[in-house]
Design an enzyme around this catalytic site. Structure first.
Site, PDB file in Angstrom:
ATOM      1  N   ILE A   1       0.898  -1.151   0.000  1.00  0.00           N
ATOM      2  CA  ILE A   1       0.000   0.000   0.000  1.00  0.00           C
ATOM      3  C   ILE A   1       0.937   1.201   0.000  1.00  0.00           C
ATOM      4  O   ILE A   1       1.896   1.252   0.763  1.00  0.00           O
ATOM      5  CB  ILE A   1      -0.947  -0.020   1.241  1.00  0.00           C
ATOM      6  CG1 ILE A   1      -1.874   1.202   1.266  1.00  0.00           C
ATOM      7  CG2 ILE A   1      -0.191  -0.092   2.561  1.00  0.00           C
ATOM      8  CD1 ILE A   1      -2.936   1.149   2.383  1.00  0.00           C
ATOM      9  N   SER A   2       0.674   2.169  -0.883  1.00  0.00           N
ATOM     10  CA  SER A   2       1.581   3.308  -1.022  1.00  0.00           C
ATOM     11  C   SER A   2       1.563   4.198   0.221  1.00  0.00           C
ATOM     12  O   SER A   2       0.604   4.194   0.982  1.00  0.00           O
ATOM     13  CB  SER A   2       1.193   4.132  -2.248  1.00  0.00           C
ATOM     14  OG  SER A   2       0.939   3.297  -3.357  1.00  0.00           O
ATOM     15  N   LYS A   3       2.653   4.958   0.407  1.00  0.00           N
ATOM     16  CA  LYS A   3       2.746   5.919   1.520  1.00  0.00           C
ATOM     17  C   LYS A   3       1.633   6.953   1.387  1.00  0.00           C
ATOM     18  O   LYS A   3       1.461   7.520   0.292  1.00  0.00           O
ATOM     19  CB  LYS A   3       4.069   6.691   1.399  1.00  0.00           C
ATOM     20  CG  LYS A   3       5.257   6.027   1.995  1.00  0.00           C
ATOM     21  CD  LYS A   3       6.497   6.768   1.553  1.00  0.00           C
ATOM     22  CE  LYS A   3       6.783   7.933   2.469  1.00  0.00           C
ATOM     23  NZ  LYS A   3       8.232   8.132   2.671  1.00  0.00           N
TER      24      LYS A   3
END
Ligand code: SAH
Length: 250
Positions: free
Chosen positions: A96-98
């Site tokens: 999951i992206s930052k």
């Protein structure tokens, strides 16, 4: 006129296997772990303040980050890290992206306009977090994922949110999704060696695409592509680190 079914429509009582299973609410979802339950609103507000301090100002994007509960997209063991500005594993080697990077990309996508985006295409649904954010800043969202396991996981994660303007698709996003084209905006959460031509083709005039891609310096950067009436304008921004864009499905 449709013919009416003969009455009674069903003579044999359904077998127990065919009956819908009633799952008690508590068992349907894991209990919210301590630290993110009642306080999750406040913890999210702190995350939003940090993102604002990084320079994100778009009101719609900040409101979406405040609204969407990121802890519902990560495994129970990682829940306490859900509101840190970090990427986290979501299974099958993906992340999951930052939140800070997601916010930056969404702000770029909105082009400084306060009204909602029209139809948006997301490549790389992953766990579905960014798709949920998109559904707050756009009128309609198509999100495509190439890994069946994650496509199903995102469906599961997103069920709770009941986002009627979000359509989840299983397929190779490198080909875009021509049926929904043209798009006001296209966003990718996985980076390849270049921006696939299909995405540029499916972008509306006046539309913007934001994606990570390897640039001439051999590193992944955020790339913005604007489709104007007079042609394509490509801008390379800061270096980023996204999972690879791959072709085909698995
Ligand atoms: N936005 C996601 C980020 C997931 S990571 C989230 O919020 O969780 C990027 C995702 O892109 C991975 O799930 C990966 O499987 C997917 N991906 C990579 N190449 C793809 C392709 N060609 N089509 C669709 N999805 C792709």
């Amino acid at each position: 006129m449709k013919p009416r079914p003969g009455f009674p429509a069903r003579l044999v009582p359904p077998s127990p296997a065919a009956q819908p299973k009633v799952v008690p609410r508590a068992a349907a979802r894991p209990a919210t772990p301590t630290g993110v339950g009642m306080e999750s609103q406040a913890v999210r507000a702190a995350m939003v303040r940090k993102i604002q301090a990084q320079g994100v100002t778009h009101a719609g994007v900040l409101a979406a980050l405040q609204a969407v509960e990121r802890h519902r997209f990560v495994d129970t063991a990682l829940v306490n890290q859900a509101y840190e500005d970090t990427s986290l594993p979501i299974g099958l080697g993906q992340t999951i992206s930052k939140p800070g990077v997601v916010a930056r990309m969404l702000e770029l996508l909105c082009q400084g306009r306060s009204e909602k985006l029209g139809r948006v295409l997301e490549i790389g649904t992953g766990c579905g977090y960014q798709a949920a954010l998109l559904s707050h800043v756009a009128r309609e969202v198509y999100s495509i994922e190439r890994l069946k396991g994650l496509h199903e996981k995102s469906r599961e994660n997103l069920r709770w949110f009941r986002l009627s303007n979000l359509h989840l698709l299983f397929g190779d996003g490198m080909l875009g999704y021509p049926k929904g084209a043209p798009y006001a905006a296209i966003i990718a959460a996985a980076g390849g060696n270049d921006i696939p031509q299909a995405w540029i083709d499916q972008l509306a005039v006046g539309g913007r695409l934001v994606a990570p891609a390897v640039t001439s310096v051999g590193r992944q950067h955020l790339v913005v592509v604007d489709k104007t009436a007079t042609g394509i304008v490509r801008t390379e921004l800061e270096a980023v680190l996204f999972v690879p864009l791959k072709s085909g499905v698995a």
